[in-house]
Design a protein around this motif. Sequence first.
Motif, short mmCIF file in Angstrom:
data_model
loop_
_atom_site.label_atom_id
_atom_site.label_comp_id
_atom_site.label_asym_id
_atom_site.label_seq_id
_atom_site.Cartn_x
_atom_site.Cartn_y
_atom_site.Cartn_z
N LEU A 34 24.60 -7.58 -69.27
CA LEU A 34 23.32 -8.18 -69.65
C LEU A 34 22.43 -8.37 -68.42
O LEU A 34 21.21 -8.13 -68.47
CB LEU A 34 23.57 -9.53 -70.33
N ALA A 35 23.04 -8.82 -67.31
CA ALA A 35 22.25 -9.05 -66.09
C ALA A 35 21.68 -7.74 -65.56
O ALA A 35 20.49 -7.66 -65.19
CB ALA A 35 23.12 -9.72 -65.03
N VAL A 36 22.50 -6.68 -65.52
CA VAL A 36 22.03 -5.38 -65.01
C VAL A 36 20.95 -4.82 -65.93
O VAL A 36 19.93 -4.27 -65.48
CB VAL A 36 23.22 -4.41 -64.88
N ALA A 37 21.16 -4.94 -67.24
CA ALA A 37 20.16 -4.43 -68.19
C ALA A 37 18.84 -5.16 -68.03
O ALA A 37 17.75 -4.55 -68.08
CB ALA A 37 20.69 -4.59 -69.62
N ALA A 38 18.93 -6.49 -67.82
CA ALA A 38 17.69 -7.26 -67.64
C ALA A 38 16.98 -6.84 -66.36
O ALA A 38 15.74 -6.74 -66.31
CB ALA A 38 18.03 -8.75 -67.58
N VAL A 39 17.74 -6.59 -65.30
CA VAL A 39 17.14 -6.15 -64.03
C VAL A 39 16.44 -4.81 -64.20
O VAL A 39 15.31 -4.61 -63.73
CB VAL A 39 18.22 -6.07 -62.94
N ILE A 40 17.13 -3.86 -64.87
CA ILE A 40 16.53 -2.53 -65.07
C ILE A 40 15.26 -2.64 -65.91
O ILE A 40 14.22 -2.01 -65.62
CB ILE A 40 17.55 -1.58 -65.73
N ALA A 41 15.31 -3.46 -66.98
CA ALA A 41 14.13 -3.59 -67.85
C ALA A 41 12.96 -4.19 -67.09
O ALA A 41 11.82 -3.70 -67.18
CB ALA A 41 14.49 -4.46 -69.05
N TRP A 42 13.24 -5.27 -66.34
CA TRP A 42 12.15 -5.94 -65.62
C TRP A 42 11.58 -5.06 -64.50
O TRP A 42 10.36 -4.96 -64.34
CB TRP A 42 12.65 -7.26 -65.07
N SER A 43 12.47 -4.41 -63.74
CA SER A 43 11.98 -3.56 -62.65
C SER A 43 11.26 -2.34 -63.20
O SER A 43 10.25 -1.89 -62.63
CB SER A 43 13.14 -3.14 -61.75
N GLY A 44 11.75 -1.78 -64.33
CA GLY A 44 11.05 -0.65 -64.95
C GLY A 44 9.67 -1.05 -65.45
O GLY A 44 8.70 -0.29 -65.30
N TYR A 45 9.59 -2.24 -66.05
CA TYR A 45 8.29 -2.73 -66.54
C TYR A 45 7.31 -2.87 -65.38
O TYR A 45 6.15 -2.47 -65.47
CB TYR A 45 8.50 -4.07 -67.23
N ARG A 46 7.75 -3.42 -64.27
CA ARG A 46 6.87 -3.60 -63.13
C ARG A 46 6.46 -2.27 -62.52
O ARG A 46 5.33 -2.11 -62.06
CB ARG A 46 7.55 -4.47 -62.06
N ALA A 47 7.40 -1.29 -62.50
CA ALA A 47 7.05 0.03 -61.95
C ALA A 47 6.00 0.70 -62.82
O ALA A 47 5.08 1.36 -62.31
CB ALA A 47 8.31 0.88 -61.85
N ILE A 48 6.11 0.56 -64.15
CA ILE A 48 5.17 1.22 -65.06
C ILE A 48 3.81 0.51 -65.06
O ILE A 48 2.76 1.13 -64.99
CB ILE A 48 5.75 1.27 -66.48
N VAL A 49 3.86 -0.82 -65.14
CA VAL A 49 2.62 -1.58 -65.30
C VAL A 49 1.92 -1.81 -63.97
O VAL A 49 0.70 -1.63 -63.84
CB VAL A 49 2.90 -2.92 -66.00
N TYR A 50 2.70 -2.19 -62.94
CA TYR A 50 2.09 -2.57 -61.66
C TYR A 50 2.26 -1.52 -60.57
O TYR A 50 1.76 -1.70 -59.46
CB TYR A 50 2.67 -3.90 -61.17
N GLY A 51 2.98 -0.42 -60.85
CA GLY A 51 3.14 0.64 -59.87
C GLY A 51 4.01 0.26 -58.69
O GLY A 51 3.76 0.69 -57.56
N THR A 52 5.01 -0.58 -58.94
CA THR A 52 5.92 -1.00 -57.87
C THR A 52 6.66 0.21 -57.31
O THR A 52 7.01 1.15 -58.04
CB THR A 52 6.94 -2.01 -58.40
#
Length: 605
Positions: free
Chosen positions: A269-287
């Motif tokens: 669950l922790a790894v999945a949450a990290v991937i989801a959050w980091s993916g969201y930031r990469a897509i939305v904010y261009g991290t």
Amino acid sequence: MKKTLSLSAPEERGQAWRVLRRVIAENGRAHLRGYAVAVVCLVLVALSTAFLAWIMRDVIDQIFVAGNRAVLFSLPVAVFLSFLVRGFATYGQGVILARIGNDVVARYQRRLFEHLTSLSVGYFNRTRSAQLAARINQNVSGVRDTLNLTVTSIARDLLTLIFLVFAMIWQDWVLSLIALTAGPPIAIMIARLSRKLRKATRQSVDLNARVLGAMQETVQGIHVVKAFTMEAGLQDRTETLIRAAEERSNRIATITERSGPVTETVAGLAVAAVIAWSGYRAIVYGTSPGAMFAFITALLLAYDPARRLARLQVQLERALVNAQMIYEILDETPEQADRSGTVPLRVANGEVRFEDVRFGYHPGEPVLRGLSFTAPAGRTTALVGASGGGKTTVLALLERFYDPEAGRILIDGQDIAGVQQSSLRRQISYVPQHPTLFEGTIRDNIRFGRPEASDAEVEDAARRAQAEEFILAAPLGYDTPVGENGLTLSGGQRQRLSIARALLRDAPILVLDEATSALDSRSEALVQRALDEAMRERTVIVVAHRLSTVRHAEQILVVDRGRIAEHGSHDELMARPGGLYARLNAMRPDTVEDDEAQEARARVS
């Protein structure tokens, strides 16, 4: 005897920590340099692992995103060097910890053997030897495992996790908080499992010791097993033990592996949450993808040391239970330890005196009830009487296998309770009823009587014990291995080697406990002649059921219910109509033979 108590959780944790501190205190200083080198290697493993996670950001951003050719050589070389360092460091710590562990096991094996030989005979009467051997064999690695788990967990897993968490926080502290939420649930679950595992591990060790003990006893008594067709009954009994041990082992496996699903679920669950959050930031904010990849790499690399640390308490509990059971043996206090201020026994004549000696193996069950007698120096004193009267107990007290509850035992006026045990036993040659031989050759077993004896002295003792005939007929003569407990020899041959061992000792006091009971007619006559020679100018105390072997003793003591009922020579005792000795002779007339009859029988044989 150890008391089995039900301890509360805090008491059990305190006991576990005491064992851990004791293990470290007893072994840490001896291997300080080795552990220091191993810790350096483990730190290098931790640093190189964290470096791999840290460098992934530059690998992704500089090579795959920016296309920077300047780092196309340096970054791969850095990755290769980190793997190289980790490989050699892992090898170094593995070899060092293995050598330290083997040395620790060897040290505790030496300590156990030395301590076991210092314990009283009473301890071994209370403890089944087969189970004791199985328990030692199973538990002795617990100290090694405790040390190695502690060192590797702190120096490798904990440091690796700390370095990787630092790398994660350096990359993104928000994602780090999300990942670290897996820690508390896993810690709570492991704490609940530990107490259950501690109890199950101790039960498993005891059951496995009983299984191994049953197998060892069956092998040792295989002749009796087959003679009485006991195979089926013993198989059923052993099967019950094996099933119980299997059930305990299965329970340990269930408890140990129960952490797996919870750990994997929470970590997933922790790894999945990290991937989801980091993916969201990469897509939305261009991290930067490099930062995200480096963070996920650190997170995945941190999973293994975190999982090992989560299971550490479970593994450490099992190792500490084994170590604690070893310390229970090492903490046994010898019941017949030398008192302070003891002096060596000095024997000038060899007079033995018992003064109002009282003794019982169990409370409320006396064996000797105020027994008193004097065995004159240089004479033969025989103890006869019905079985269970206390004759063999007299010999055990004389050797200080036990201490009397009351009364004194004197040798040349010296109370044996106030002399050094080793000096006491050096003045006594002992021939037991059941001969015991040890691993080694015939020569080795005779030489145990006096280790510094020359080969010529060993062979002379064998000749006087009428043993040389069969020794020279053996394949390698005196260098022939005797096998396990001398099973390659007959009972009479084993007894003659036991007598040769006693003759080689050449002590002023000779103790014979049914020394000829295991011999056939011919061997008995030959050995009796050898014993007659060995008895000259020595104080001899002999216990016998065959009255023919003691009829020429200067003094015969009839022991009945822990007291001396009659005493005198053979002729004096036979002259008492209705006396106990006379009745014993009447009950066993075939045991009374004179020397001429024995010699005639030997010639016929």
